[in-house]
Enzyme design. Sequence first.
Site, mmCIF file in Angstrom:
data_model
loop_
_atom_site.group_PDB
_atom_site.id
_atom_site.type_symbol
_atom_site.label_atom_id
_atom_site.label_comp_id
_atom_site.label_asym_id
_atom_site.label_seq_id
_atom_site.Cartn_x
_atom_site.Cartn_y
_atom_site.Cartn_z
ATOM 1 N N LYS A 49 -16.532 9.198 11.872
ATOM 2 C CA LYS A 49 -15.765 10.204 12.083
ATOM 3 C C LYS A 49 -16.130 11.593 11.873
ATOM 4 O O LYS A 49 -17.273 11.666 11.044
ATOM 5 C CB LYS A 49 -14.431 10.430 11.643
ATOM 6 C CG LYS A 49 -13.527 9.051 11.750
ATOM 7 C CD LYS A 49 -12.716 9.320 13.073
ATOM 8 C CE LYS A 49 -12.401 8.080 13.641
ATOM 9 N NZ LYS A 49 -11.287 7.388 13.041
ATOM 10 N N GLN B 161 -11.717 -2.178 2.407
ATOM 11 C CA GLN B 161 -11.592 -2.134 3.894
ATOM 12 C C GLN B 161 -13.223 -1.859 4.092
ATOM 13 O O GLN B 161 -13.752 -1.381 2.910
ATOM 14 C CB GLN B 161 -10.915 -1.037 4.381
ATOM 15 C CG GLN B 161 -11.143 0.160 3.982
ATOM 16 C CD GLN B 161 -10.063 1.376 4.449
ATOM 17 O OE1 GLN B 161 -8.748 1.008 4.807
ATOM 18 N NE2 GLN B 161 -10.603 2.593 4.264
ATOM 19 N N ASP C 273 -13.931 2.419 12.956
ATOM 20 C CA ASP C 273 -14.766 2.633 11.978
ATOM 21 C C ASP C 273 -14.479 1.707 10.752
ATOM 22 O O ASP C 273 -15.101 1.595 9.663
ATOM 23 C CB ASP C 273 -14.930 4.106 11.341
ATOM 24 C CG ASP C 273 -13.738 4.692 11.116
ATOM 25 O OD1 ASP C 273 -12.470 4.205 11.559
ATOM 26 O OD2 ASP C 273 -13.493 5.691 10.535
ATOM 27 N N ASP D 137 -6.363 2.330 -2.898
ATOM 28 C CA ASP D 137 -6.176 2.923 -1.642
ATOM 29 C C ASP D 137 -5.237 2.088 -0.889
ATOM 30 O O ASP D 137 -5.664 0.833 -0.731
ATOM 31 C CB ASP D 137 -7.421 3.283 -0.927
ATOM 32 C CG ASP D 137 -7.305 4.114 0.479
ATOM 33 O OD1 ASP D 137 -6.837 5.427 0.520
ATOM 34 O OD2 ASP D 137 -7.188 3.363 1.521
ATOM 35 N N ASN D 138 -3.882 2.452 -0.341
ATOM 36 C CA ASN D 138 -3.268 1.571 0.585
ATOM 37 C C ASN D 138 -2.870 0.255 0.172
ATOM 38 O O ASN D 138 -3.290 -0.858 0.868
ATOM 39 C CB ASN D 138 -3.939 1.635 2.031
ATOM 40 C CG ASN D 138 -3.612 2.765 2.772
ATOM 41 O OD1 ASN D 138 -2.573 3.495 2.685
ATOM 42 N ND2 ASN D 138 -4.461 3.526 3.942
ATOM 43 N N GLU E 43 -1.726 3.862 -4.366
ATOM 44 C CA GLU E 43 -1.547 4.837 -3.392
ATOM 45 C C GLU E 43 -0.929 4.446 -2.146
ATOM 46 O O GLU E 43 -1.363 4.053 -1.220
ATOM 47 C CB GLU E 43 -2.784 5.479 -2.905
ATOM 48 C CG GLU E 43 -2.784 6.551 -1.863
ATOM 49 C CD GLU E 43 -3.196 6.519 -0.731
ATOM 50 O OE1 GLU E 43 -3.105 7.252 0.420
ATOM 51 O OE2 GLU E 43 -3.691 5.284 -0.242
ATOM 52 N N LYS F 43 -12.240 15.051 3.748
ATOM 53 C CA LYS F 43 -12.652 13.933 4.226
ATOM 54 C C LYS F 43 -13.567 13.551 5.135
ATOM 55 O O LYS F 43 -14.216 12.694 5.172
ATOM 56 C CB LYS F 43 -11.339 13.301 4.723
ATOM 57 C CG LYS F 43 -10.003 13.263 3.802
ATOM 58 C CD LYS F 43 -8.926 12.336 4.380
ATOM 59 C CE LYS F 43 -8.227 12.837 5.571
ATOM 60 N NZ LYS F 43 -7.008 11.984 6.058
ATOM 61 N N TYR F 44 -14.086 14.520 5.813
ATOM 62 C CA TYR F 44 -14.847 14.421 6.918
ATOM 63 C C TYR F 44 -16.112 15.568 6.457
ATOM 64 O O TYR F 44 -16.889 15.464 7.694
ATOM 65 C CB TYR F 44 -14.456 14.951 8.085
ATOM 66 C CG TYR F 44 -13.030 13.885 8.446
ATOM 67 C CD1 TYR F 44 -13.064 12.571 8.547
ATOM 68 C CD2 TYR F 44 -11.664 14.451 8.599
ATOM 69 C CE1 TYR F 44 -12.009 11.936 8.684
ATOM 70 C CE2 TYR F 44 -10.747 13.732 8.645
ATOM 71 C CZ TYR F 44 -10.669 12.277 8.807
ATOM 72 O OH TYR F 44 -9.505 11.485 8.875
#
Lengths: 692, 692
Positions: free
Chosen positions: B264, B324, B359, B395-396, B424, B546-547
């Site tokens: 991204k 992930q 991604d 995360d998640n 999270e 984040k990017y």
Amino acid sequence: MKPIEGRRRVIVEGIQPQIDGGRYPAKRTVGDNVTVTAAIFSDGHDHVAARLLYSHASDTTWGTARFTELPNDMWAATFPVDRLGTWRFKIEAWVDHFDTWSSDLVKRLGAQPDPTNPSANAVPQDIPLALRIGANLLDAAGDRARGADAAQLKAAATDLCTLAEQNLPYYAGYPVSDEIISLADSYPDLRFAARSDRELEIWVDRERARYSNWYELFPRSAANVEGVHGTFKDVEKRLPAIAAMGFQIVYMPPIHPIGRSYRKGKNNSVSALDGDVGSPWAIGAAEGGHTALLPELGTFADFDLLVAAAQTHGMELALDVAFQCAPEHPWVKEHPDWFIIRPDGSIQYAENPPKKYQDIYPLNFESPDWRNLWEALYGVFKFWVDRGVRVFRVDNPHTKALPFWEWCLAEVRKSAPETLFLAEAFTRPHVMYSLAKGGYTQGYTYFTWRTGKAELEAYFTEINNAPVADFFRPNVWPNTPDILHAQFQVEDLAERRAIFQQRVILAATLSGNYGIYGPAYELLEGRPGPTMPGKSGSEEYLDSEKYQLRTWDFDAPYSIAPLITQLNAIRAAHPALQANANTRFHTVANDQLIVYSKSTAPELPSDQLGAKGQAALAAAAKADTILTVVNLDPKNTQSGIVNLWMPSLGLPWEDSFEVEDLLTGARYRWNGQYNYVSLNPALPAHVFRIVR
Amino acid sequence: MKPIEGRRRVIVEGIQPQIDGGRYPAKRTVGDNVTVTAAIFSDGHDHVAARLLYSHASDTTWGTARFTELPNDMWAATFPVDRLGTWRFKIEAWVDHFDTWSSDLVKRLGAQPDPTNPSANAVPQDIPLALRIGANLLDAAGDRARGADAAQLKAAATDLCTLAEQNLPYYAGYPVSDEIISLADSYPDLRFAARSDRELEIWVDRERARYSNWYELFPRSAANVEGVHGTFKDVEKRLPAIAAMGFQIVYMPPIHPIGRSYRKGKNNSVSALDGDVGSPWAIGAAEGGHTALLPELGTFADFDLLVAAAQTHGMELALDVAFQCAPEHPWVKEHPDWFIIRPDGSIQYAENPPKKYQDIYPLNFESPDWRNLWEALYGVFKFWVDRGVRVFRVDNPHTKALPFWEWCLAEVRKSAPETLFLAEAFTRPHVMYSLAKGGYTQGYTYFTWRTGKAELEAYFTEINNAPVADFFRPNVWPNTPDILHAQFQVEDLAERRAIFQQRVILAATLSGNYGIYGPAYELLEGRPGPTMPGKSGSEEYLDSEKYQLRTWDFDAPYSIAPLITQLNAIRAAHPALQANANTRFHTVANDQLIVYSKSTAPELPSDQLGAKGQAALAAAAKADTILTVVNLDPKNTQSGIVNLWMPSLGLPWEDSFEVEDLLTGARYRWNGQYNYVSLNPALPAHVFRIVR
């Protein structure tokens, strides 16, 4: 340590009904639909599905019912209980890949760029690939199916593959029929299904457990002739009148031989005079104990005839089981080790120091011979069950070991599951509830002492809702031979009549199970006995039937038997009053007026426009709904504006509707939630039917 | 079927703390005193007694604590948890015949006729017989005792017998000493003791589980030079400033190699431009996966130095574990069966149809090779634990199988019980709570979206009380890199500053655990990113870290770092703010003012005159109590009369008392429950200490 199967991704928790983590069964009655709810969820966004498996204890197979989703990860499924006894249920839940795929496909089809109708929100989708995934899922469902179903699923899978191979630039229309979706749904992939931790139980009683009208009488007063000891035959003669009042259960205090040592005299005097009949609860004499009859009442043949006569009148007989012994009870000699033996070798009588009850020996539940004691006590129930009795009122069960009851009641139900047990326990809440959890069908309550509006509302809100309502069934009594509440001790006849009317109306409309001790009740007996030393007032009756024979003037003009007859007829005609579910208190700005409704249908949802709302409205239109307003003031007319919580009446907020007072036949048209009521002590209640 | 021992007459039920019938442990922290409550009762009038048995999992013996009686058959006992890990407890309860006898004897002595003082209420009592019964009980206690205790009890028994043999006409004075009563009490008769159904567990964490201040930062922005990629060494340089603000945990988003396919670009653009750094959550590249470092950040040696440097500053490092994989993650090639493989052989990327996240490859928790997958994921934690990390933000976690977490977190804690895991998960309540039950130390909350007074009160009442508080520990964040709430998206600097101040004050005073994503927070970053199609607004940041890399103006005059520093200092000085027990909301007739207190002591009982009330007042006098008032309106001054619930402040209703505003140092004398407050958005809160 890893689980055996780590791919069980679904969690099932918070299952209801469930008593103490499954330690005790929840209770229902035959014909009920049991709704099971649980939180069921998984990780991620995959859809879950679940089914309930249920089974009567005598069945070898399980019935199934699919869960439907409620808000916030809660699910519900329902199963019918059509037989007495223990039912079991458990839950299986799984990730439903086909349903997830199906719902995703709808989104994919909707988002794919449409060459004929370009949209900026379109996202290119690989529909053929999605179709091939679906084909695999249908094919796998086909592997799980049999016969024609299997063939149909396999064919649908092939169709999807064919469609995928066409590789169209745009796929219009959802490619799977409802029939195939439903078929795939009926062959779920249970390989990784999670199962609820333990099987939960429901105990299913007959209807009378939930809906019963009890009438208590002393058989020895049934002759109704001064100085003449009544008999079973005299009771038989009273049955038509009791049946005509609408009672279903005729309950008699103990009918066994009465002890002679330390026999109590009239008005509980310490020593009996010659001819005093004694307390029926001082059980046991030379003639026998808990399986013998007091000779004055009649023979076993008479008793059997009475049992049959009650049945002829559509009623049944309830016996009083009081596990305590008079000093002459045969067990005292045969099994002295069932009692507490004092250091001087004497047997310990009942005490509440410094008070002594020397006419009564309590049983010792810490006896080394407890196994035989338990069997003997069970034997008492068994004896009377074998003579046709199926209803027992148990005296002071809270003074006998709680684990004993759990065993004993279950033992009786093994051969006679229709047997009902009413716990006469007036004690602390945990103990009363523990008796109910351990198997008592019904329990006496604090109703007798809840006389104000706020305390009535709080108490019935507690006992008519889960968790309590899942195990404890209230049986409310305005009076008992032991309890003449101060409220009733009123000299003025009109006021006394108002309070007797008020309390029986409350009992008959607040609880599916209620009872009165008659004829004292319908004939407004309110004279208190002598006050005990150190007490502020007596709850005993003067000339109590507990210690003497009585006669009654059944033709007294002030008798409220006609009102009671009417109440029992209303209860018979209105299923809303035969259960305690869906009880709702409504507000009215007058502390002397109490307002509540009961309905066979649950409260309407706030959204009444959607499909569920429409279904709820349709159900409400068929429901039986009773709205009761009672004036708690026995002296004055009380008025107020009732503020109705319309959803609990099954009515939209602004509705105009008709109510019919079932006590008077009067009809009123009411508009919306605010309505005026005014009640005179002469007939201190409205019992309204919502006219549909 | 009869129980093995039918003489266990005591019932123990409703034990708390208990999560889902004991399925999961309740949580506490080292140093806590765990109070266990239960309903404990028996049949009849006999007294009961009970004791708690507790033990750390590594102990072979059990500690004991006696239960004391509360109203209505409830009992409480307390035990200290002084070590990390699993503790177990169970309850034994028995009929206390000696205590019953003892209390009855008092009544008997009081009721016996006194020849020197005749009374109509006297009831003749066989005191010698009662004494002989007591002697038998003491003798039996002597049989259970050892050594000197046994001899003392036996002697006391003999004394009672001697006294009985005197056969006095009147027994004056209680014949057993307190010492003997206490001695007999310490040798209870446990032959028929009931035991709780199952052992229940408590998981004990270190203090940081309950009280923690988190600071999140992107290490790659730490260089703070336009276009220069930050390193671990740059983060090290930031540590003194973060420590000075009072933070304890420095949390970094993933530090692993970042995927290149479908990377991204800035502002989440679909394709990256040359030089775009990509999202740290797209984990894995040729350089490695979850156990590798992004080369731009530095080496393992640098990382180890950073871990050590944080410790030097009294802080610790938290890593982000995001299970992930980017398409180049080594696992994709090595273990394709850990992913979902589509019919065309490709690996399924993350989707929320119709949206695609190409991604990212999610892991397949239904993999046939799930055992190895679980081990590999556990191995990630193990790897970083072995490098000294003891805090993980996951995360998640709600998109990974819940049973996996229960196993994995327990596995990590086997060797490192001090490890903390922050979930999270922003998802439905049951799922968030399930993660907590399954072992997560702390969880993110809905705080970010609870901005109104009523919803804040409802939410914190739910999570700060049992049952939720026994397993779920909130960690509240006003912002995260993913969530810039609309409230913050304000152009006007004064208003923006007011809202940033307000929200961090709420976080720091409502919850023992809180965190901010900085420097965005202290520097009032409020510019929203582009709105997504179909959404009404964005919760993304413009130029999100984040990017991309960012630089920050730490010297900006509007920085609220000083306020945050002050809040963390207040939290450090006030144990009331380091836990969530005893939180109480107070009323004020202004919807823009919210008022709440936290205290180290529980609310005073309504009776403050009795012994228990006096003890509670004494405890309150030593307690730390903080009363916070926040103006929720960032634009206007708001005033109102606060109506304090005095017992929760440890104050009698009419008390006059002093409060000190810890933010300003101002002191006020307040009288009773009603007190005026007025708050200006420039400093929108009082954080009062109750001056003792």
